[in-house]
Design a protein around this motif. Structure first.
Motif, PDB file in Angstrom:
ATOM      1  N   UNK A 103      55.385  28.412  67.359  1.00 47.81           N
ATOM      2  CA  UNK A 103      56.832  27.526  67.013  1.00 47.81           C
ATOM      3  C   UNK A 103      56.911  26.594  67.985  1.00 47.81           C
ATOM      4  N   UNK A 104      56.826  26.895  69.194  1.00 45.98           N
ATOM      5  CA  UNK A 104      57.214  25.949  70.320  1.00 45.98           C
ATOM      6  C   UNK A 104      56.166  24.968  70.526  1.00 45.98           C
ATOM      7  N   UNK A 105      54.993  25.034  70.292  1.00 47.15           N
ATOM      8  CA  UNK A 105      53.886  23.904  70.417  1.00 47.15           C
ATOM      9  C   UNK A 105      53.953  23.145  69.364  1.00 47.15           C
ATOM     10  N   UNK A 106      54.506  23.504  68.088  1.00 49.29           N
ATOM     11  CA  UNK A 106      54.554  22.718  66.914  1.00 49.29           C
ATOM     12  C   UNK A 106      55.781  21.816  66.578  1.00 49.29           C
ATOM     13  N   UNK A 107      56.892  22.091  67.549  1.00 51.55           N
ATOM     14  CA  UNK A 107      57.954  21.545  67.574  1.00 51.55           C
ATOM     15  C   UNK A 107      57.801  19.943  67.598  1.00 51.55           C
ATOM     16  N   UNK A 108      57.033  19.453  68.119  1.00 52.74           N
ATOM     17  CA  UNK A 108      56.784  18.033  68.161  1.00 52.74           C
ATOM     18  C   UNK A 108      55.815  17.464  67.143  1.00 52.74           C
ATOM     19  N   UNK A 109      55.429  18.176  66.114  1.00 55.40           N
ATOM     20  CA  UNK A 109      54.146  17.801  65.424  1.00 55.40           C
ATOM     21  C   UNK A 109      54.796  16.929  64.452  1.00 55.40           C
ATOM     22  N   UNK A 110      53.823  16.199  63.914  1.00 52.00           N
ATOM     23  CA  UNK A 110      54.354  14.970  62.949  1.00 52.00           C
ATOM     24  C   UNK A 110      54.472  15.618  61.569  1.00 52.00           C
ATOM     25  N   UNK A 111      55.456  15.304  61.162  1.00 50.36           N
ATOM     26  CA  UNK A 111      55.925  15.872  59.507  1.00 50.36           C
ATOM     27  C   UNK A 111      55.405  15.191  58.218  1.00 50.36           C
ATOM     28  N   UNK A 112      55.036  15.754  57.634  1.00 55.38           N
ATOM     29  CA  UNK A 112      54.293  15.160  56.447  1.00 55.38           C
ATOM     30  C   UNK A 112      55.307  14.339  55.421  1.00 55.38           C
ATOM     31  N   UNK A 113      56.695  14.748  55.427  1.00 56.76           N
ATOM     32  CA  UNK A 113      57.534  14.116  54.743  1.00 56.76           C
ATOM     33  C   UNK A 113      57.563  12.479  55.265  1.00 56.76           C
ATOM     34  N   UNK A 114      57.136  12.344  56.452  1.00 55.57           N
ATOM     35  CA  UNK A 114      57.253  10.832  56.856  1.00 55.57           C
ATOM     36  C   UNK A 114      55.989  10.154  56.635  1.00 55.57           C
ATOM     37  N   UNK A 115      55.158  10.824  55.955  1.00 61.93           N
ATOM     38  CA  UNK A 115      53.926  10.129  55.619  1.00 61.93           C
ATOM     39  C   UNK A 115      53.547   9.962  53.904  1.00 61.93           C
TER      40      UNK A 115
END
Length: 415
Positions: free
Chosen positions: A212-224
């Motif tokens: 969860x911590x590692x994915x905190x800054x992951x790009x989000x699909x809704x922005x694409x």
């Protein structure tokens, strides 16, 4: 030897079974009002229905399915979810060749081999609906509204609706490219890395704190989202607003099954702790084609009856009061029993819930039975009541009795 139910199975027996039945009925009711029709499905399917339909990267397929070989050497799986089996049935019976959308509902037990805990069982119960054949945002809103109405019918208030869009294939391709680059820099174990190769979105669904911590800054699909996907999602939100259905955008929600595309949603209850999801669903654009059918879109949901019942109990909602007998009949003697059998049958045909003191019990014991039954009223029938046609109807809550003509008693007498 004393036999017990298998571990991880939630059984329902009186009085709790009355509440279970009420939950199931109320969750189904809004679907019937919207024109959805029953589809009764087998509880097991060819394993490939789920490996192809649900997705091999999911925990459901990779870890949780009850799979066995039958006597003919075929690989069979107890259904872990409902949509893939519905789609198989729609294709097999040509329902997609008629009026669209195909609108069906189903309910029953489902099976997942997972660690049992409160609200999470190896055999669990769901109500589901599917609307197959049209990619219309208004149908998305209808499906969500049906689920929301079911919860409201039960009196639930402490839940929220999370929604997002998982986009179309072009949206997901654009997002996958940047997501894979992001994930490639993370320190993941071999098993997790293997899941990522099948579907990198699965990491958003990983509940381990480190992930969860590692994915905190992951790009989000809704922005694409492509313009078409974004427009579809905006219309879904507009229709939900028109229906006065409150929702929150949750861009990290990916759902637990790989077939979801476009609109996705989940209902979450604030009093259920770790297992807070009441139910959810979403749109699936490629599922029918992956199972050998036409390239038709669909949307549906699965609502957990077990968890919804737990939510009702957590909110203190009484679901058993309406099932109390209206009348408890106490016959004294053989002639009274002969009379009471027809008397009770007529009342039941009139719509009243009527129970009887069977076993030729004495009056004192029979009255205790009336009290334990929870009946609203009780009546004693003996020789004098039969000859006069008049009995004493006792209100079991207040203790007040009133003289009534036996032939005049009907279902309305107990309101």
């Amino acid at each position: 030897m004393k036999f017990q139910a298998p571990k991880g199975v939630s059984e329902y027996f009186p009085e709790r079974s009355i509440a279970f039945e009420k939950v199931r009925r109320e969750l189904i009711s809004p679907a019937k009002l919207a024109g959805y029709k029953l589809l009764e499905l087998p509880v097991f399917e060819d394993t490939e229905v789920f490996t192809r339909g649900v997705g091999e990267s999911t925990d459901v397929v990779s870890k949780e399915m009850y799979t066995f070989e039958d006597r003919g050497g075929r690989s069979i799986t107890l259904r872990p979810e409902g949509t893939a089996g519905v789609m198989r049935a729609v294709i097999e019976h040509g329902l997609d060749r008629g009026q669209l959308p195909v609108k069906v509902w189903y309910s029953g037990p489902f099976f997942r081999a997972e660690r049992p805990q409160a609200g999470r069982y190896r055999q669990f119960y769901q109500v589901g609906i599917e609307a197959i054949g049209l990619d219309d945002p208004a149908i998305d809103a209808e499906v969500i509204a049906i689920a929301e109405a079911g919860y409201r019918n039960l009196g639930l208030t402490k839940f929220r609706l999370d929604i997002t869009s998982l986009g179309d294939s072009a949206s997901r391709a654009a997002h996958r490219e940047v997501l894979v680059k992001y994930i490639s820099k993370l320190d993941l174990d071999e098993a997790t890395r293997a899941r990522v190769e099948l579907n990198p979105l699965r990491l958003f669904d990983d509940k381990r704190e480190a992930v969860v911590k590692m994915m905190a800054g992951a790009p989000l699909l809704i922005d694409y989202l492509t313009p078409q996907s974004a427009s579809h999602f905006e219309k879904v939100k507009k229709y939900l607003d028109k229906l006065s259905i409150r929702y929150a955008i949750n861009p990290r929600m990916v759902r637990g099954l790989d077939y979801y595309t476009g609109t996705a949603f989940e209902f979450v209850h604030e009093l259920l702790g770790a297992q807070s999801g009441l139910g959810g669903g979403g749109r699936y654009d490629g599922l029918m084609e992956s199972l050998g059918g036409q390239n038709l879109s669909g949307i549906g949901f699965g609502l957990g009856i077990d968890r919804t019942l737990l939510a009702c109990e957590a909110e203190g909602i009484d679901l058993t009061s309406q099932s109390r007998p209206d009348l408890y009949v106490i016959p004294l003697g053989e002639e009274a029993k002969d009379f009471s059998i027809k008397f009770i049958d007529d009342l039941r045909k009139n719509g009243a819930i009527v129970d009887c003191a069977y076993g030729d019990r004495a009056l004192k014991g029979a009255m205790k039975g009336a009290d334990k039954s929870g009946a609203k009223f009780a009546i004693v029938i003996g020789d004098s009541e039969i000859s006069s046609g008049i009995g004493e109807l006792k209100n079991m809550e207040t203790g007040v009795t009133s003289s009534v003509t036996l032939s005049a008693i009907n279902a309305k007498s107990f309101n």
